[in-house]
Write a protein that holds these residues in place. Structure first.
Motif, PDB file in Angstrom:
ATOM      1  N   ALA A 126      22.597  80.094  29.543  1.00  0.00           N
ATOM      2  CA  ALA A 126      21.507  79.239  30.010  1.00  0.00           C
ATOM      3  C   ALA A 126      21.799  78.726  31.421  1.00  0.00           C
ATOM      4  O   ALA A 126      20.928  78.704  32.288  1.00  0.00           O
ATOM      5  CB  ALA A 126      21.295  78.069  29.045  1.00  0.00           C
TER       6      ALA A 126
ATOM      7  N   PRO B 129      17.112  89.871  25.166  1.00  0.00           N
ATOM      8  CA  PRO B 129      17.445  88.614  24.468  1.00  0.00           C
ATOM      9  C   PRO B 129      16.339  88.111  23.550  1.00  0.00           C
ATOM     10  O   PRO B 129      16.617  87.510  22.505  1.00  0.00           O
ATOM     11  CB  PRO B 129      17.691  87.626  25.612  1.00  0.00           C
TER      12      PRO B 129
ATOM     13  N   PHE C  27      15.993  79.051  26.408  1.00  0.00           N
ATOM     14  CA  PHE C  27      17.183  79.308  27.215  1.00  0.00           C
ATOM     15  C   PHE C  27      18.116  80.366  26.642  1.00  0.00           C
ATOM     16  O   PHE C  27      18.996  80.848  27.344  1.00  0.00           O
ATOM     17  CB  PHE C  27      17.939  77.999  27.445  1.00  0.00           C
TER      18      PHE C  27
ATOM     19  N   LEU D  79      20.752  81.731  38.720  1.00  0.00           N
ATOM     20  CA  LEU D  79      20.168  82.934  39.337  1.00  0.00           C
ATOM     21  C   LEU D  79      18.742  82.648  39.792  1.00  0.00           C
ATOM     22  O   LEU D  79      18.355  82.946  40.916  1.00  0.00           O
ATOM     23  CB  LEU D  79      20.179  84.097  38.347  1.00  0.00           C
ATOM     24  N   ALA D  80      17.954  82.038  38.881  1.00  0.00           N
ATOM     25  CA  ALA D  80      16.554  81.774  39.206  1.00  0.00           C
ATOM     26  C   ALA D  80      16.451  80.785  40.358  1.00  0.00           C
ATOM     27  O   ALA D  80      15.516  80.828  41.153  1.00  0.00           O
ATOM     28  CB  ALA D  80      15.822  81.237  37.977  1.00  0.00           C
TER      29      ALA D  80
ATOM     30  N   ALA E  54      21.400  81.679  33.937  1.00  0.00           N
ATOM     31  CA  ALA E  54      19.995  82.026  34.178  1.00  0.00           C
ATOM     32  C   ALA E  54      19.380  81.037  35.164  1.00  0.00           C
ATOM     33  O   ALA E  54      18.660  81.420  36.091  1.00  0.00           O
ATOM     34  CB  ALA E  54      19.213  82.023  32.863  1.00  0.00           C
TER      35      ALA E  54
ATOM     36  N   LEU F 215      13.368  86.122  32.268  1.00  0.00           N
ATOM     37  CA  LEU F 215      13.728  85.239  33.366  1.00  0.00           C
ATOM     38  C   LEU F 215      12.709  85.329  34.494  1.00  0.00           C
ATOM     39  O   LEU F 215      12.439  84.366  35.201  1.00  0.00           O
ATOM     40  CB  LEU F 215      15.123  85.633  33.875  1.00  0.00           C
TER      41      LEU F 215
ATOM     42  N   ALA G 219      16.714  83.025  24.407  1.00  0.00           N
ATOM     43  CA  ALA G 219      15.879  84.220  24.341  1.00  0.00           C
ATOM     44  C   ALA G 219      15.126  84.437  25.643  1.00  0.00           C
ATOM     45  O   ALA G 219      14.447  85.447  25.789  1.00  0.00           O
ATOM     46  CB  ALA G 219      14.904  84.110  23.177  1.00  0.00           C
TER      47      ALA G 219
ATOM     48  N   GLN H 256      15.381  92.303  39.739  1.00  0.00           N
ATOM     49  CA  GLN H 256      15.163  91.241  40.711  1.00  0.00           C
ATOM     50  C   GLN H 256      16.455  90.545  41.142  1.00  0.00           C
ATOM     51  O   GLN H 256      16.605  90.184  42.301  1.00  0.00           O
ATOM     52  CB  GLN H 256      14.210  90.203  40.122  1.00  0.00           C
ATOM     53  N   TYR H 257      17.388  90.358  40.199  1.00  0.00           N
ATOM     54  CA  TYR H 257      18.519  89.476  40.505  1.00  0.00           C
ATOM     55  C   TYR H 257      19.874  90.172  40.652  1.00  0.00           C
ATOM     56  O   TYR H 257      20.815  89.563  41.104  1.00  0.00           O
ATOM     57  CB  TYR H 257      18.640  88.405  39.422  1.00  0.00           C
TER      58      TYR H 257
ATOM     59  N   THR I  14      18.660  89.912  30.259  1.00  0.00           N
ATOM     60  CA  THR I  14      18.465  88.464  30.308  1.00  0.00           C
ATOM     61  C   THR I  14      18.232  88.013  31.752  1.00  0.00           C
ATOM     62  O   THR I  14      17.570  87.014  32.000  1.00  0.00           O
ATOM     63  CB  THR I  14      19.725  87.742  29.788  1.00  0.00           C
ATOM     64  N   TYR I  15      18.832  88.727  32.671  1.00  0.00           N
ATOM     65  CA  TYR I  15      18.833  88.265  34.064  1.00  0.00           C
ATOM     66  C   TYR I  15      17.967  89.131  34.975  1.00  0.00           C
ATOM     67  O   TYR I  15      18.214  89.196  36.174  1.00  0.00           O
ATOM     68  CB  TYR I  15      20.282  88.197  34.579  1.00  0.00           C
ATOM     69  N   SER I  16      16.963  89.779  34.402  1.00  0.00           N
ATOM     70  CA  SER I  16      16.017  90.578  35.185  1.00  0.00           C
ATOM     71  C   SER I  16      16.715  91.391  36.282  1.00  0.00           C
ATOM     72  O   SER I  16      16.604  91.075  37.460  1.00  0.00           O
ATOM     73  CB  SER I  16      14.973  89.666  35.824  1.00  0.00           C
TER      74      SER I  16
END
Lengths: 298, 438
Positions: free
Chosen positions: B101, B401, A261, B107-108, B104, A44, A263, B131-132, B126-128
């Motif tokens: 999806a 992921p 979306f 969040l971004a 993500a 991400l 991976a 950072q998040y 998946t959501y770093s």
């Protein structure tokens, strides 16, 4: 230099917003995807470390992508001719001044107005092979008609796979080819047909030597439109089959979506997107050049 | 008189435009299911504390027992915190396939919900998280959760030395379900090892009964069931090592697992590509197949069908091992109502919250001190195993992921093609690409 006229200024001002919007949201984003496909961005969190063509190298080594390319070529190769042939035959039949032509024209054209998702779900049911207990949908129909030997697993059979999707897509888009051809048939001058008949051509000969050659531009533009629909195939597959057993119904667009979306592998996803763009460009750009030359000559 | 359509060029042009528009719209329809935001019954705004009247919970629980469980937790929350407007921002789609999806993107884009559902473990990658997300170490210490969650579970939850999510429920992935009637009629006992499994399967096959129910229409069942086979082949530590680099995927036991899996498929119902997991479970209900290896949400399916003739055992070769699939809630940075979000996480980890949620969802508590009288027979036995067994993570909890997706694709292709050597090479390559294997 000549001072721009007022008309010119107004037209520029009116064009500017859409030019800017398209420049940013179409070409700008294409450029950004191209750039992203050359980076290491695989989560991400953006990571724009330049890695050259590594994502493309990896991509071509992935079995799923190789299968996808084969699938989309098979799909396009079947989908375009089927739509054109079925569409042409329907158009010829409708061109015979049948009673209720408007009704039939609408019936054949309506599938095109339906969302691909609806088409996908409906055909998912109709081509459901049914469990051991009993047949469903088309299989049940074949059973009932005494054609039980034609029953098969449709999209759940890896040997059929994407060809089952062609059935649904062909059903949906044949009407479009029909409408194009019908318009074309109506524009063939009656005098030409009559001249051909006087020269001794049979009805088939009229079509072969007069009508079909005159319809060539329509065949070309229909094939181009159908081709780009085929190469970008996504919604129909998602709603009808998913990737299928052994990826037998998978297509690049679906792989691109999952890579990006699910991976979160944005660089790899962008690489797939760029390759899809190249595929479509191979089809569309020669056509555009061809049309452009014609316009210049005219 | 000759009837004509409009001039041919005009019509052709129109149709071309229409087709393009159609293609463009068609492409976008399924990718982003709209967030179903239904504000729950709102208390009078006047009684809400100024500044933070809301709580937005993001999940993929939209149907059946899951949604009921979530609503039960909402009720408990409303009883404790009157005046807070709960916004249920759930996105439909099994196992969060669409929700992830959407989340993500949110969040971004700097628009996080107050708390969101995630599979406990490394799915947070998946959501770093750095950072998040916000680490939850203080919350764990304050609530004493390191004492009520099993040690193995706590270590699954940690990443970079911090806790990032609060587990609310536990499902088990490695369960062998069987039709009791078929087993009794044929004088069989549930197999404990894969050798037993194939003996039982041969006996059933000889009687003309489908030994093994399988459905892989959803695309994820191949890889999910294979985890149970890997566990049976490598044991708890060997399996865990696959995800940390301690065990290489080139290990002969992985090849053995692939061989076993391939052989199992020969005993499965022929139409497995047309069935999803619930279709396979239905074969057990109907007595058309004898055994089914699947997660224990199958228990909820059997109960919902009013079917009681099923038995359960650990998947072959995995007794003493509990394959954990756990839903958890995490706290994004920049949540708009941080205090309510904190209160929600407290509830998710609390006895009251878990006792409200789990009986409805058909899962067991992540805490080991829940009141067992609230649960059915299967859940009681699962809870006992959960407290005593070695806990191992499902893939969603074990890997990032990118790796999971590659792993799933390899196994899905293997199920259809059956090439053991190619699959093993590709599995190792996926591990190398993830930066875990050398």
């Amino acid at each position: 230099m000549r001072r721009p006229t007022r008309d010119r200024l107004v037209s520029l001002a009116l064009l500017a917003p859409s030019v800017i919007v398209i420049a940013v949201f179409v070409y700008g984003f294409i450029a950004f995807s191209g750039y992203a496909s050359l980076t290491r961005w695989d989560s991400l969190m953006p990571d724009f470390t330049f890695v050259g063509l590594r994502n493309y190298e990896r991509l071509f080594a992935i079995p799923r992508f190789q299968i996808d390319l084969g699938n989309i070529v098979t799909f396009t190769g079947l989908f375009i001719p089927i739509c054109l042939i079925v569409g042409f035959l329907l158009a010829v039949l409708l061109d015979q001044r049948v009673r209720g032509e408007n009704l039939f024209r609408s019936i054949f054209l309506f599938p095109m107005a339906i969302s691909a998702v609806v088409t996908g779900v409906a055909w998912r049911w109709m081509l459901d092979p049914g469990t051991a207990g009993g047949a469903h949908g088309v299989n049940a129909l074949l059973d009932g008609a005494g054609l039980g030997f034609l029953k098969n697993g449709w999209y759940t059979d890896p040997a059929i796979g994407i060809k089952a999707v062609v059935i649904a897509a062909g059903w949906q888009m044949s009407g479009y080819a029909m409408a194009m051809y019908l318009a074309g048939l109506r524009s063939v001058p009656q005098e030409l047909r009559e001249a051909a008949r006087i020269d001794g051509a049979g009805e088939l000969g009229v079509y072969r030597h007069v009508v079909l050659p005159l319809l060539r531009p329509i065949t070309l533009s229909a094939a181009i439109i159908l081709g780009q629909i085929a190469l970008n195939l996504f919604a129909l597959v998602v709603s009808m089959t998913g990737p299928g057993p052994g990826f037998s119904t998978d297509v690049p667009a679906l792989f691109m979506f999952e890579t990006t979306f699910r991976a979160s592998n944005f660089a790899q996803g962008a690489a797939i997107a760029m390759l899809m763009l190249v595929l479509v460009a191979l089809l569309v750009v020669p056509y555009l050049i061809h049309t452009f030359r014609h316009e210049v000559r005219a | 008189m000759k009837r004509r359509l409009t001039g041919p060029r005009g019509l052709v042009g129109f149709l071309a435009t229409a087709a393009l528009a159609f293609a463009a719209c068609g492409g976008a329809v399924t990718t982003t299911a709209p967030a179903v935001s239904a504000p729950a019954a709102s208390a009078p705004a006047a009684s809400a504390p100024a500044g933070e009247p809301k709580l937005e919970i993001f999940s993929w629980w939209t149907a059946g027992g899951e949604a009921e469980g979530l609503n039960a937790m909402f009720d408990v929350f409303k009883a404790q915190h009157s005046g807070v407007d709960i916004v249920n921002a759930a996105v439909a789609g099994g196992a969060g396939s669409n929700a992830k999806a959407v989340l993500a993107t949110r969040l971004a884009g700097g628009d996080p919900p107050d708390a969101f559902q995630v599979h406990a473990g490394l799915e947070i990658l998946t959501y770093s998280p750095d950072q998040y997300l916000q680490p939850l170490d203080d919350l764990y210490a304050a609530q004493g959760w390191d004492k009520v969650f099993p040690k193995d579970l706590l270590s699954l939850l940690k990443y970079n030395g911090h806790y990032w999510s609060v587990p609310v429920n536990i499902h088990r992935g490695n369960v062998l379900w069987y039709n009791k009637q078929i087993f009794a009629d044929n004088g069989l006992t549930p197999p404990k090892t894969f050798d037993d499994f194939f003996k039982v399967a041969d006996a059933l096959k000889a009687k003309g009964i489908t030994p093994y129910a399988f459905g892989n229409n959803g695309g994820w069942e191949d890889a999910f069931t294979f985890e149970s086979v890997l566990l049976g082949s490598l044991g708890a530590d060997g399996y865990k090592g696959l995800w940390t680099g301690a065990t290489q995927w080139t290990d002969p036991r992985v090849a053995q697992a692939l061989e076993t899996y391939k052989k199992m498929a020969t005993y499965a119902n022929a139409d497995h590509a047309a069935l999803s997991w619930d279709g396979a479970a239905q074969l057990i209900v109907d007595g058309k197949a004898a055994m089914f290896i699947h997660g224990d949400w199958a228990n909820g399916y059997f109960l919902s069908k009013g079917f009681a003739g099923y038995g359960w055992a650990p998947a072959p070769g995995t007794s003493g091992i509990f394959h954990v699939v756990s839903d958890a809630f995490a706290l994004p940075k920049g949540a708009k109502d941080p205090q309510n979000a904190q209160a929600w996480l407290e509830l998710a980890g609390s006895k009251a919250g878990q006792e409200a949620f789990n009986p409805k969802k058909g899962s067991i508590c992540a805490r080991t001190d829940c009141d067992q009288s609230l649960f059915g027979d299967y859940s009681k036995s699962a809870a006992a195993d959960f407290a005593s067994n070695a806990l191992v993570p499902g893939t969603d909890a074990a890997a990032n992921p990118k790796w999971i997706t590659a792993y799933k694709d390899v196994v899905a292709l293997f199920v259809s093609k059956g090439d053991v050597a190619a699959a093993q090479t590709a599995l190792q390559q996926a591990c190398v690409d993830a930066g875990v294997c050398k």
